[in-house]
Write a protein that holds these residues in place. Structure first.
Motif, PDB file in Angstrom:
ATOM      1  N   THR A   1      33.452  36.894  39.357  1.00 44.04           N
ATOM      2  CA  THR A   1      34.182  35.781  39.982  1.00 44.04           C
ATOM      3  C   THR A   1      33.517  35.357  41.285  1.00 44.04           C
ATOM      4  N   VAL A   2      33.114  36.332  42.084  1.00 44.42           N
ATOM      5  CA  VAL A   2      32.493  36.019  43.368  1.00 44.42           C
ATOM      6  C   VAL A   2      31.109  35.389  43.166  1.00 44.42           C
TER       7      VAL A   2
ATOM      8  N   LEU B   1      42.718  39.454  38.281  1.00 48.73           N
ATOM      9  CA  LEU B   1      41.797  38.357  38.004  1.00 48.73           C
ATOM     10  C   LEU B   1      42.288  36.989  38.504  1.00 48.73           C
TER      11      LEU B   1
ATOM     12  N   ASN C   1      38.012  30.623  45.146  1.00 46.72           N
ATOM     13  CA  ASN C   1      37.901  29.173  45.098  1.00 46.72           C
ATOM     14  C   ASN C   1      38.889  28.468  46.015  1.00 46.72           C
TER      15      ASN C   1
ATOM     16  N   GLU D   1      35.147  42.091  36.994  1.00 52.04           N
ATOM     17  CA  GLU D   1      35.758  40.764  37.080  1.00 52.04           C
ATOM     18  C   GLU D   1      35.664  40.206  38.495  1.00 52.04           C
ATOM     19  N   LEU D   2      35.687  41.098  39.483  1.00 58.16           N
ATOM     20  CA  LEU D   2      35.576  40.642  40.872  1.00 58.16           C
ATOM     21  C   LEU D   2      34.143  40.204  41.162  1.00 58.16           C
TER      22      LEU D   2
ATOM     23  N   SER E   1      31.680  31.873  42.081  1.00 61.59           N
ATOM     24  CA  SER E   1      32.117  30.956  43.149  1.00 61.59           C
ATOM     25  C   SER E   1      30.962  30.640  44.104  1.00 61.59           C
ATOM     26  N   LYS E   2      29.970  31.513  44.152  1.00 63.04           N
ATOM     27  CA  LYS E   2      28.790  31.246  44.968  1.00 63.04           C
ATOM     28  C   LYS E   2      27.750  30.431  44.191  1.00 63.04           C
TER      29      LYS E   2
ATOM     30  N   ILE F   1      43.944  31.552  34.209  1.00 70.96           N
ATOM     31  CA  ILE F   1      42.528  31.435  34.552  1.00 70.96           C
ATOM     32  C   ILE F   1      42.010  30.044  34.223  1.00 70.96           C
TER      33      ILE F   1
ATOM     34  N   TYR G   1      34.443  35.875  53.902  1.00 74.50           N
ATOM     35  CA  TYR G   1      33.551  37.031  53.972  1.00 74.50           C
ATOM     36  C   TYR G   1      33.281  37.357  55.442  1.00 74.50           C
TER      37      TYR G   1
ATOM     38  N   TYR H   1      35.801  31.821  31.721  1.00 73.02           N
ATOM     39  CA  TYR H   1      36.749  32.825  32.213  1.00 73.02           C
ATOM     40  C   TYR H   1      37.638  33.406  31.109  1.00 73.02           C
TER      41      TYR H   1
ATOM     42  N   MET I   1      41.873  36.842  42.178  1.00 77.59           N
ATOM     43  CA  MET I   1      40.456  36.792  42.547  1.00 77.59           C
ATOM     44  C   MET I   1      39.926  35.362  42.423  1.00 77.59           C
TER      45      MET I   1
END
Lengths: 511, 511
Positions: free
Chosen positions: A234-235, B269, B277, A230-231, A238-239, B299, B168, A246, B272
């Protein structure tokens, strides 16, 4: 770049590879709507001597069902160490048209042998990947990088596996470059989360252009677990790299989160220490999940190991000074308290001729007096427990005896026992490969060489018992069987559920 | 490089800043043996209109005690938005010689104002740090970087705070360089763990040479929480940068881990998604910890928000078609089931003149018949619940009415209600700023304009109640008070604990 979810395979370390079929349905159906390419559903394996569940063997009816439900490519994994080329046909012929990718878990030392295995599997028409373990140790295998060229055309994906969960993004980048210098094979990355670096490492691998990465729902997996699916999703979402609904992700995450409340995978201090110091998490997982050792003793053992020593305290060898006709070995069961009066009565009749040996500190508060000869057998965590049981113990007439050096969890000598602690030279009679408290007590008793050994507080278990208690019960039964082969008179004088223990009631011994 | 542990301050978001004094003693004593430089023990604050506990105000007796126990430098934090220069003396004079470092939580928009505050505090002799929030948004404040020079000599540490938990390592490196171009002030980093990047980001900050970094034991902290102190110390130790005895680390980690079983901080979740976002976790924390909304609806709301919209479905405005003399609002209490026969009896006497409005789906299975006129008030998560309550609901004589657009959690129209769903234009009478189901029902009832409103299933709560239930109970009481100010006859016909509801027994109404 491909994504592979291996929740059922890697999560099986917690459930013994049994999963609710409803949970598996939710899993398969949710992933039908998520941008993941492969689902690894378990192992295929020759019969193993332990109980291992449905997804460790993945019989055909399981593969049939999941193939019918899933729109994804399916994968299974083989343990290279347990599979020879001649086993391949029986294990994998039934997988044809059901399974797309066969992964092989390979130790660096067996890399060359695995290449042979891979050729046979590839010829059957499967995609093949090598999950090459212990990436942080690869440099210590002189031939390994030289052999990598041979994976070309033989292996579809060559995985870097961070087995200890201890690598950092710069290690991932360096190792990828190192492999690329040698071979053009597509690469994969499988990260563990001991240091919560699984995402950072996987993102580094993706930036370096690997072709496939692994993750599991809620990170479910051996020890500290894996990168969370899920991480990662999600990442990547978002990219702007992937799109999905979801609600499907949440639908599959929810039930695994509930399962996590029972099994408690995920990182914690012991896993962090093992990851940071490249100690295999197999052993740590046993310690952590059994709840038998305190975090303190696990940490002590781990930091000993990380400093390259198994134990740091050697003690004088135990040699009995006195002669006793009778030894009473005291377990942790409540019968000791229940029959305390009779037991004291019995001991007091001949107290200089009796030696008490405590397998557990639990019942020692019932024998506070220093009139008795007492030995505390201190296996595993017992040193801490003894200290916690008595705030300030008078050690007159008492000594402590430890298992042979070196001790797996290190040596903790409790307060006031500094000059009264000894160790066995070896397990003379009870040849077992762990620190069983009962075996330790029996070895001590045999050295004392009494006319008989009596047991008290070896009650067995009532009602709901933990897995650890079942294991202990079975282990003790085996030890009693071994004792039975020796020329010594032994029996329990309190009630017991151990089949191997004969009973003579404590009351029958009193006049 | 300095380390700061802010467990009590940041963990207070879960405990309302109350902590067991025994736990705090263990915390302070353990850290006396660990290589951490500062302990941030809480806030100092002017009185706030909510209940906030001991470590939100840190009265002098608390600071005295911790100062006496601790060998470390102590820190407290101020919320810049609640503190003016004229408050500083009363808040901080008592801290002199007890507290070393005053941290100020600063929003980028208030940076200039905070500089003034800092000067006053610095003059009192304290070390000062700015915890400058929302580092991922800094670029959107045109004046911010230009002002940074002014922190020199005024601020000891200027912190980059990853408030959303969404940055990041490359963002950390870039922002540090960006600040360094402008000012020579020492820098700090405070990371959140939504994406499990807190360690990776903190290690990047350390590599870039920041002078101080934050962490909390077990990551305890608002929402998804912080970098875990035990992880940072373990990693720095394995890199040979610090030395310590793991028993002390384990001693302080253990009790917080137990606390975590109650409060369940850490990422999941929803956190995350909010992190990835850049959605503030304050709101998400409310949704997640109340357990009122499903992950699914959280979500959905979050992914709406991340796409820059609060809600994506607008419905026709509700206008009553029929005239009813009586509206019965149905709550979720068990009295509905207990008095079901009498209630049905009552409705059947004049069923074309009665409209039922359901605040909760819980009792709707007791009114399955489509002979009655029924309205489902669908606030919050209720659309999902209605669908789960009835597998395939016949919607004859039924409609659904939603709160005004846009709805915080988005809009979920349950199956079969596609053309039977409406929304309020606004909360005409019950001016409240959330989606209270009771307020929604009352607004619907007032539009219908009956002669009277009866309530059933508004029982109040018995026995052990959750914090959420207490909140709901109080909210409903306030709503009934407001209703009382209007010119409408209303009362409960089932037993109720609400002081604001008059009662006429359902049995007294029957002949």
């Amino acid at each position: 770049m491909k994504l592979l979810d291996c929740t059922l395979r890697d999560g099986g370390y917690y459930t013994n590879w049994d999963f609710d079929s409803e949970l598996v349905d939710t899993y398969i159906q949710s992933f039908n709507h998520l941008p993941v390419d492969y689902l690894e559903i378990g192992y295929r394996s020759n019969p193993q001597p332990d109980y291992l569940g449905e997804y460790f063997y993945c019989p055909v009816y399981v593969m049939d069902r999941l193939k019918a439900e899933s729109k994804k490519k399916l994968a299974i994994i083989l343990n290279e160490k347990d599979v020879r080329a001649e086993d391949v046909n029986s294990l994998l012929a039934p997988c044809k048209s059901l399974i797309d990718l066969i992964r092989i878990a390979v130790k660096p030392a067996n890399f060359e042998r695995a290449l042979g295995l891979s050729k046979v599997i590839k010829k059957m028409g499967f995609e093949v990947s090598f999950n090459l373990m212990y990436m942080s140790d690869w440099e210590t295998f002189p031939k390994l990088f030289g052999l990598m060229k041979e994976t070309e055309g033989v292996v579809d994906y060559l995985y870097l596996v961070d087995s200890y969960g201890g690598v950092y993004p710069e290690d991932v980048r360096l190792t990828i470059k190192r492999v690329r210098d040698k071979a053009d094979t597509k690469l994969g990355f499988h990260g563990h989360n001991n240091l919560e670096m699984a995402l950072a490492n996987t993102l580094a691998a993706i930036e370096e252009g690997v072709n496939i990465v692994d993750s599991t729902v809620t990170g479910m997996g051996r020890g500290a677990g894996n990168l969370k699916t899920e991480l990662l999703l999600t990442v990547l979402n978002s990219k702007g790299l992937i799109e999905f609904n979801y609600n499907w992700l949440s639908k599959v995450t929810d039930p695994f989160q509930q399962l996590q409340n029972n099994y408690e995978w995920g990182t914690n201090l012991p896993y962090m220490v093992s990851g940071a110091n490249s100690i295999p998490q197999k052993k740590v997982m046993g310690w952590v999940t059994k709840r038998f050792y305190s975090f303190n003793s696990i940490i002590r053992a781990l930091s000993n190991q990380s400093q390259g020593r198994k134990d740091n305290i050697e003690l004088p060898v135990f040699v009995p000074n006195n002669k006793f006709d009778k030894v009473i070995i005291v377990g942790g069961g409540p019968s000791v308290k229940n029959h305390k009066k009779a037991i004291h009565n019995l001991i007091n009749r001949e107290k200089d001729n009796v030696c008490l040996i405590f397998a557990s500190s639990k019942n020692s508060p019932h024998f506070k007096s220093n009139d008795y000869h007492q030995i505390h057998a201190l296996s595993g965590n017992e040193g801490y427990r003894l200290e916690n049981t008595f705030s300030d113990l008078n050690t007159e007439n008492r000594i402590a005896v430890f298992p042979p050096f070196p001790r797996e969890m290190g040596t903790y000598v409790p307060k006031n026992f500094e000059n009264k602690s000894y160790q066995l030279e070896e397990f003379y009679e009870m040849k077992i490969n762990n620190e069983s408290a009962t075996a330790l007590c029996i070895e001590i008793a045999l050295l004392i060489n009494p006319k008989e050994i009596q047991f008290i507080g070896y009650d067995g278990y009532d009602g709901i018992v933990s897995e650890y208690e079942i294991e202990l019960f079975n282990e003790n039964n085996i030890i009693f069987e071994k004792l039975d082969e020796l020329d010594i008179n032994f029996y329990s004088i309190t009630p017991t559920k151990y089949d191997q223990l004969q009973v003579k009631s404590v009351y029958s011994e009193l006049s």
